[in-house]
Every structure is written in structure tokens, then in C-alpha cells.
Design a protein around this motif. Sequence first.
Motif, mmCIF file in Angstrom:
data_model
loop_
_atom_site.group_PDB
_atom_site.id
_atom_site.type_symbol
_atom_site.label_atom_id
_atom_site.label_comp_id
_atom_site.label_asym_id
_atom_site.label_seq_id
_atom_site.Cartn_x
_atom_site.Cartn_y
_atom_site.Cartn_z
ATOM 1 N N SER A 66 0.833 -1.208 0.000
ATOM 2 C CA SER A 66 0.000 0.000 0.000
ATOM 3 C C SER A 66 0.863 1.251 0.000
ATOM 4 O O SER A 66 0.376 2.355 -0.258
ATOM 5 C CB SER A 66 -0.933 0.019 1.217
ATOM 6 O OG SER A 66 -0.195 0.152 2.423
ATOM 7 N N ASN A 67 2.173 1.079 0.258
ATOM 8 C CA ASN A 67 3.119 2.189 0.132
ATOM 9 C C ASN A 67 3.408 2.377 -1.354
ATOM 10 O O ASN A 67 3.919 1.482 -2.019
ATOM 11 C CB ASN A 67 4.398 1.863 0.907
ATOM 12 C CG ASN A 67 5.429 2.982 0.833
ATOM 13 O OD1 ASN A 67 5.849 3.395 -0.240
ATOM 14 N ND2 ASN A 67 5.853 3.456 1.989
ATOM 15 N N GLN A 68 3.110 3.569 -1.868
ATOM 16 C CA GLN A 68 3.188 3.807 -3.308
ATOM 17 C C GLN A 68 4.588 3.635 -3.874
ATOM 18 O O GLN A 68 4.767 3.071 -4.961
ATOM 19 C CB GLN A 68 2.669 5.217 -3.629
ATOM 20 C CG GLN A 68 2.673 5.561 -5.119
ATOM 21 C CD GLN A 68 3.916 6.283 -5.557
ATOM 22 O OE1 GLN A 68 4.517 7.027 -4.789
ATOM 23 N NE2 GLN A 68 4.330 6.064 -6.796
ATOM 24 N N ILE A 69 5.610 4.076 -3.144
ATOM 25 C CA ILE A 69 6.964 3.980 -3.682
ATOM 26 C C ILE A 69 7.411 2.519 -3.759
ATOM 27 O O ILE A 69 8.108 2.106 -4.692
ATOM 28 C CB ILE A 69 7.961 4.833 -2.856
ATOM 29 C CG1 ILE A 69 9.246 5.102 -3.655
ATOM 30 C CG2 ILE A 69 8.291 4.195 -1.529
ATOM 31 C CD1 ILE A 69 9.073 6.021 -4.820
ATOM 32 N N ILE A 220 2.073 3.437 8.932
ATOM 33 C CA ILE A 220 2.968 3.137 7.824
ATOM 34 C C ILE A 220 2.296 3.291 6.460
ATOM 35 O O ILE A 220 2.968 3.314 5.435
ATOM 36 C CB ILE A 220 3.542 1.710 7.961
ATOM 37 C CG1 ILE A 220 4.810 1.563 7.113
ATOM 38 C CG2 ILE A 220 2.493 0.659 7.606
ATOM 39 C CD1 ILE A 220 5.600 0.322 7.410
ATOM 40 N N ASN A 221 0.980 3.416 6.433
ATOM 41 C CA ASN A 221 0.294 3.575 5.156
ATOM 42 C C ASN A 221 -0.743 4.700 5.263
ATOM 43 O O ASN A 221 -1.021 5.197 6.363
ATOM 44 C CB ASN A 221 -0.344 2.252 4.720
ATOM 45 C CG ASN A 221 -1.326 1.709 5.737
ATOM 46 O OD1 ASN A 221 -2.187 2.417 6.226
ATOM 47 N ND2 ASN A 221 -1.202 0.425 6.060
ATOM 48 N N GLY A 247 6.272 7.956 3.484
ATOM 49 C CA GLY A 247 5.277 8.656 2.691
ATOM 50 C C GLY A 247 3.854 8.181 2.911
ATOM 51 O O GLY A 247 2.909 8.956 2.728
ATOM 52 N N GLY A 248 3.676 6.910 3.289
ATOM 53 C CA GLY A 248 2.327 6.416 3.524
ATOM 54 C C GLY A 248 1.619 7.195 4.615
ATOM 55 O O GLY A 248 0.521 7.728 4.422
ATOM 56 N N GLY A 249 2.256 7.272 5.780
ATOM 57 C CA GLY A 249 1.683 8.042 6.884
ATOM 58 C C GLY A 249 1.520 9.510 6.544
ATOM 59 O O GLY A 249 0.545 10.157 6.942
ATOM 60 N N ALA A 250 2.465 10.059 5.782
ATOM 61 C CA ALA A 250 2.427 11.479 5.422
ATOM 62 C C ALA A 250 1.234 11.802 4.526
ATOM 63 O O ALA A 250 0.583 12.842 4.681
ATOM 64 C CB ALA A 250 3.733 11.870 4.730
#
Length: 339
Positions: A66-69, A220-221, A247-250
Motif C-alpha cells: 500500500s506504500n506507493q513507492i 505506515i500507510n 510517505g504512507g503516513g504522510a
Amino acid sequence: MKETFKKTIMMLLILVLGVTMTVGCSKKEEKKDEEVIAQKEDDTQKNEDNEEDSGMVVGMTVQDLSNQIWSSSCEALKGLVEADGGKMTYLDCANNASKQIEQIENFIANDVDAIVVHPVDVNAVEQVLSEAREAGIKVYSWDENLENADIVWLIDNYELGKIIGQEAARWINDVHNGECEVAVLDYPQIPVLLERGNGIVDAIKEYAPKAKIVAKTSAINPTEGMAKMETIFQANPEVQVVCCIGGGGAVGANEAIKAAGKLTDKIGVFAADATEQEMEAIKNNEANRMSVLITGNGEAIANEIYGWLEKLVAGEDVEKEVYRNTIIVTAENVDDYCK
């Protein structure tokens, strides 16, 4: 009369013999044609088999797609492997060490050439990766210094956390005169991300000592980031700075800020990964103000991993420890990285 009869019999024998020879030749030609066709089919199958086996076979297991990067890196790497005639399978272990071990065991059973592992728990995967290497499989470790790996692709996570914290501290000092409430979205369940979170906290304490960290929680996501940020706002509505380990949390924090109607020029989210969503938010002057790009976008990450995999599978000698580059992305340079 007898002479005529003899001639007739002779002509009939010649005719029968001619027919027999014609049929025999025809059968021989048919057999020959069948043999040629069979040989062609066999050659075609061999060529197809050779084409299928012309590239490397790669298995990859990551913490959370689920983390895009991470997901974009996997998809880009799959494209590179298949473009060279190989095969690749990438899997999400959902941050579950037992599931990740099972995935690696399946890669071993399928006799892959290389395994790329993004470990959830270093100690948990060491044994199964040892078995993989004993089977002649090359192991590429993403972000963890594993003993049983041929290459470890590393970040100094504490220092990366300090970069995030320093950029947040700069914002606190410039926009809030050094004083504001801060929330940290970390992820101590994974050791390297625990180090990153510690770096964030230490940098804020060092470079913005009057700022107050009022909340720390894991995310984390994007789903977790949004939910955790909503909870933080309920208890701490004056939070103006959010520091995230990834970046997920952001991305989730930014969405929570917008949903709460708190998006102003004074609120900022600082993180690592520089996902496409983060960079779009930076361009649009939303809450995301800075993120650290690690190596590059998904395509750049895939290119680097694939280059090392080619060397490993070819049997070339390589340095075991490879450190990744980091780039700070802000509104000033986001257009260079977000196309």
C-alpha cells in the motif's frame, strides 16, 4: 492365341507393379513430410523453451504494497525483468514475518535465480535466506544489513530521521518562532523505522528545543496515517507540525488535515519517500512541505536493483554493502522530480 494371352498377362503385371511403386513412394513421401513437420514442431518448442528460460527468475517480498513507492518499484522491476525474457513475482507480506518466511520458502521451491527481500524482521528471515543461498539463489536485501544476503541495499535510517527532523525544525523556527506542538508518526515495529523515528525526535529536540512533541504513534500507510492523525487532533487540536517516517503516513496525515479544515500556511508535514502523492501535495501547497527522496522514483529504484541483480546472477563479484542516495524535495525543486 497363347501369345496374345501372355502379352495381356505381362501388361497387367507391369501395371500392378507401377501402382505398387507409386503407392510405396507416396507413403515414403508422406512419412518424410510427417518427420519434417515433427522436427519443425520440436525445434519450435525448443526455441520457445529457450525464450522462456532466457532471462532471470526473481521472487520479491515487501513489507506493505500500500506504500506507493514500494509498489511502483516492484512493478517497474517486474517490467525490466520481463523485458529481458525473465519472470518475476512480487508479494505483499502485510508486515507479517511468518507470512514473509512462507513466501521465501515458496520462492526456493520454485527454484528462482534471485530473491529480493524487504524484511519485516531481520532475525526471522535469516535462516530461510541461508537455505536459499545454499540452494544457489542470490539474495538482495532492501534496507536491512542481513548476514545471509549477497547485497544489502542500505540507508542510515537514524541519519535519515535526523534530516526529516531538521527540516521540520527549520519550519518550526521560521514559521512558528521556534514554538509549536508536534506529532510524530513512526513505526517502531520495524527496527530500521524505529531508528528513523528516533532520529526525527532527536533532531527536533536539538534544532527546535522549544517545540513540544505532544503525540507519537505508529502509521505506515495512508489509511493508518489518516486515522491516527484524526485521533491526534481530537486530543491535540493545536498540532501544527507532523513528522512521519514514510510517505504512507504522510499522505494520510495530509488528508486528515484537509478533512479537519486545518490546512493553512502554518501547518506542515515532513517525511521520507517522496511518493507521487506527496509531491503532488507539495506542488499544490497542501500540508506536505518536504519529503526525502531515497534513490529516486519507482523507476529509478527498479533500475538500480535490476543492475545489481544482473551482476549477481551472472556470478560477478560485488560489494556487499551498497548505500542509497537521499534528496530533499521541497516546493523549490519538486518540479524536477514530479513530472
